[in-house]
Design an enzyme around this catalytic site. Sequence first.
Site, PDB file in Angstrom:
ATOM      1  CD  GLU A  67      35.798  -5.977  -9.121  1.00  0.00           C
ATOM      2  OE1 GLU A  67      35.177  -5.418 -10.043  1.00  0.00           O
ATOM      3  OE2 GLU A  67      36.549  -6.958  -9.297  1.00  0.00           O
TER       4      GLU A  67
ATOM      5  CG  ASP B 268      29.198  -1.974 -15.326  1.00  0.00           C
ATOM      6  OD1 ASP B 268      30.309  -2.533 -15.241  1.00  0.00           O
ATOM      7  OD2 ASP B 268      28.798  -1.117 -14.516  1.00  0.00           O
TER       8      ASP B 268
END
Length: 258
Positions: free
Chosen positions: A52, A63
């Site tokens: 990824e 995040d």
Amino acid sequence: MPKTLTEKLNAIKAAGKGIFVPYIMAGDHEKGLDGLAETIHFLEDLGVSAIEVGIPFSDPVADGPVIEEAGLRSLAHGTSTQALVETLKTIETEIPLVIMTYFNPLFQYGVENFVKDLADTAVKGLIIPDLPHEHANFVEPFLADTDIALIPLVSLTTGIERQKELIEGAEGFVYAVAINGVTGKSGNYRADLDKHLAQLHQVADIPVLTGFGVSSQADLERFNAVSDGVIVGSKIVKALHQGEPIQDFIRQAVAYQK
């Protein structure tokens, strides 16, 4: 005909092995994007299933601090979506790459142009964490005749009927979000997590991979037992940035037998 990402991950699953996908932030390297191929080949040589690759963004709502800081370092190195696309065109690898991006960088670039420009690269999947399922039509039409799969993210608090709706017709894999919150927040799992993962696994006809907060050997064993594999981000990003040895952890993840 199934897309390449689906076929490759299904082959690993059929061989009785756990699928392992590490996350890296594009441009988070002392060489900036010039170091991306080096990192990809390092992980490829360790036998990972796919990689990824994150596109840095200034407002990364999903995040945690480790990946957010990696994105800031990448932006400081001058990483742009355009520069990343040009870099990806030069990278040769036998394993599929999956782009993780927020919708804004994609929108600014132009979804159709982005997909066209990645057509001859190793990119075989696309994850957009802030794109609601109801707005997938902003992207899906441009992927229909390509080898790039749009990966659904499924919260384990989601009911089974909604899960079915989210994954209907999906290719590549289902990204099962193990925690409520941001990436890297390990250990804060629901008591009924395993039950929800097993339920999702039953209704999905493509591999189910567990991510968000996966960081230990115990996590690898736990989530490989109730899903088809794991995605590890913050642990990998931190180790690569700080020069910490991560090879043994990756080898253990890659070698996991069902």
